[in-house]
Scaffold this active site. Structure first.
Site, PDB file in Angstrom:
ATOM      1  CG  ASN A  11      -2.255  11.504   2.991  1.00 56.30           C
ATOM      2  OD1 ASN A  11      -1.766  10.614   2.283  1.00 56.30           O
ATOM      3  ND2 ASN A  11      -1.834  11.711   4.228  1.00 56.30           N
ATOM      4  CE  LYS A  12      -4.980   5.607   4.907  1.00 55.82           C
ATOM      5  NZ  LYS A  12      -5.996   4.815   4.171  1.00 55.82           N
ATOM      6  NE  ARG A  50       0.136   1.306   3.445  1.00 54.50           N
ATOM      7  CZ  ARG A  50       1.114   2.158   3.656  1.00 54.50           C
ATOM      8  NH1 ARG A  50       2.371   1.744   3.746  1.00 54.50           N
ATOM      9  NH2 ARG A  50       0.887   3.438   3.799  1.00 54.50           N
ATOM     10  N   GLY A  51       0.234   2.401  -0.083  1.00 58.15           N
ATOM     11  CA  GLY A  51       0.994   3.640  -0.260  1.00 58.15           C
ATOM     12  C   GLY A  51       1.111   3.903  -1.758  1.00 58.15           C
ATOM     13  CD  GLN A  85      -2.904   2.475   7.067  1.00 55.09           C
ATOM     14  OE1 GLN A  85      -3.457   2.809   8.110  1.00 55.09           O
ATOM     15  NE2 GLN A  85      -3.567   2.403   5.920  1.00 55.09           N
ATOM     16  CG  ASP A 102      -3.182   7.799  -1.533  1.00 52.87           C
ATOM     17  OD1 ASP A 102      -2.835   8.087  -0.373  1.00 52.87           O
ATOM     18  OD2 ASP A 102      -3.124   6.652  -2.007  1.00 52.87           O
TER      19      ASP A 102
HETATM   20  O1  MRU Z   1      -4.509   3.231   2.502  1.00 51.03           O
HETATM   21  P1  MRU Z   1      -3.030   3.411   2.344  1.00 51.03           P
HETATM   22  O2  MRU Z   1      -2.241   2.812   3.451  1.00 51.03           O
HETATM   23  O3  MRU Z   1      -2.552   2.977   0.983  1.00 51.03           O
HETATM   24  O4  MRU Z   1      -2.834   4.986   2.430  1.00 51.03           O
HETATM   25  C1  MRU Z   1      -1.557   5.511   2.259  1.00 51.03           C
HETATM   26  C2  MRU Z   1      -1.491   6.978   2.444  1.00 51.03           C
HETATM   27  O5  MRU Z   1      -2.463   7.642   2.728  1.00 51.03           O
HETATM   28  C3  MRU Z   1      -0.168   7.613   2.190  1.00 51.03           C
HETATM   29  O6  MRU Z   1      -0.012   8.771   2.972  1.00 51.03           O
HETATM   30  C4  MRU Z   1      -0.080   8.005   0.702  1.00 51.03           C
HETATM   31  O7  MRU Z   1      -0.321   6.899  -0.120  1.00 51.03           O
HETATM   32  C5  MRU Z   1       1.232   8.562   0.374  1.00 51.03           C
HETATM   33  S1  MRU Z   1       2.462   7.306   0.401  1.00 51.03           S
HETATM   34  C6  MRU Z   1       3.925   8.005   0.145  1.00 51.03           C
END
Ligand code: MRU
Length: 339
Positions: A245-246, A64-65, A194, A235
């Site tokens: 973002n998250k 993920r990320g 996370q 994202d």
């Molecule tokens: O749901 P996830 O764990 O994929 O979410 C990730 C994030 O929100 C990160 O902050 C984002 O992808 C940037 S990663 C460098």
């Protein structure tokens, strides 16, 4: 001053000692990755054999990320090409994994548009370019972090999320490598944790001082003047500079602005989506409600209660002090010209 930082930087403690490792890589035409669902308790790996397994690995958040999702997708496209799968079919399957991270769509389109006789080298080149960008984000961003800086971050935008180095964590790693004292407030990041599971694991492996805080405590520490700056990943960056973002990022940005604390977003240019006009046009993933209702498989909610589980939120551009990119640090108003 730009600081030269190490190349393969993510340190992982294994039973055979500490190793430098990437979050995802290709070996014998198979796509291998650290299965992030089991960290920090267990270091397990997953090998994807075809584009359906690539889609599922992304969907289930083994990987993920945004940048790591993009690289996994690029490797998946290369694997599909070698396996003789129709490239448009593979593209459709892989793109269906998750809706928000723009890197997924960028990486798949990049592979489709440039497909040649050596798809594995192409995907490797894409992965290396992501790692190089993150390394440069660290080099540029570290100029914002002086000795004894306290940084708050949300979710995991470290090496696990970006193959290596990280986006939000890259400047922190670089400042630490340069011998500066840095302390990181790590938001635990409900519901998938996370921050607590992955960001704290990376910081611990690197020997960077940190404390895990519950998501609800961020405002408290910002208000008391204990946080010097906030750095998060993203994202997707919309054309007007809004970001997704998250879930929970928006609140941190509002509280940071209210208290005069700078709020930075670190991202490679592959996260910028000029086709999405504003943050409100970014598709927000709704994930399984059990992620909210259950804790490690045990029901903790009253029977009959329902949940809502948006995985991301939108932070409008006017809350963002600057974007830390591989090309330098830019304000939201400079963003469009820069890209
Ligand atoms: O749901 P996830 O764990 O994929 O979410 C990730 C994030 O929100 C990160 O902050 C984002 O992808 C940037 S990663 C460098």
């Amino acid at each position: 001053m730009r600081i030269k930082i190490r190349c393969d930087i993510m340190k992982v403690k294994t039973k055979d000692g500490t190793k430098d490792m990437r979050a995802v890589w290709m070996e014998d035409e198979k796509v291998c990755m650290i299965d992030q669902r089991f960290l920090p308790r267990e270091l397990r790996f997953f090998t994807a054999n075809d584009h359906y397994e690539i889609r599922d690995a992304i969907k289930k958040m083994m990987i993920r990320g945004a940048p790591s999702i993009g690289v996994t997708a690029a490797y998946g496209m290369a694997q599909a090409a070698i396996n003789g799968v129709n490239i448009n079919e593979a593209s459709k399957v892989i793109k269906s994994a998750r809706p928000t991270a723009y890197d997924l769509f960028y990486a798949v389109d990049h592979m489709v548009n440039n497909m040649n006789k050596d798809p594995v080298s192409m995907a490797e080149k894409y992965a290396d370019s992501v790692v190089d960008k993150c390394k440069a984000i660290g080099e540029h961003g570290t100029s914002l972090i002086s000795n004894d800086t306290k940084v708050l971050t949300h979710c995991n935008a470290g090496a696990l999320a970006t193959v290596d180095h990280g986006t939000a964590l890259a400047p922190i790693r670089a400042a630490h490598d340069a011998g500066r004292n840095v302390f990181v407030f790590v938001d635990e990041t409900r519901p998938r944790l996370q921050g607590m599971r992955l960001t704290a694991w990376e910081l611990e492996n690197e020997g960077i001082s940190h404390a895990i805080i519950v998501d609800n405590a961020a405002g408290h520490f910002i208000q008391r003047g204990e946080v010097d700056m906030v750095i998060v990943g993203t994202d997707r960056i919309a054309a007007n500079g809004d970001i997704a973002n998250k879930i929970g990022t928006y609140e941190k940005a509002v509280v940071a602005k209210e208290n005069g604390v700078p709020f930075y977003v670190a991202a490679p240019v592959t996260t910028f989506d000029p086709t999405t006009p504003t943050g409100m046009d970014i598709p927000i993933e709704e994930r399984d409600h059990l992620e909210v209702l259950d804790l490690e498989g045990s029901r903790i909610h009253p029977e009959g209660s329902s949940a809502m589980n948006p995985a991301f939120d939108v932070t409008p551009a006017h809350y963002i002090t600057g974007f830390i990119t591989e090309k330098g640090v830019y304000s939201p108003s400079e963003l469009e010209n820069m890209f």
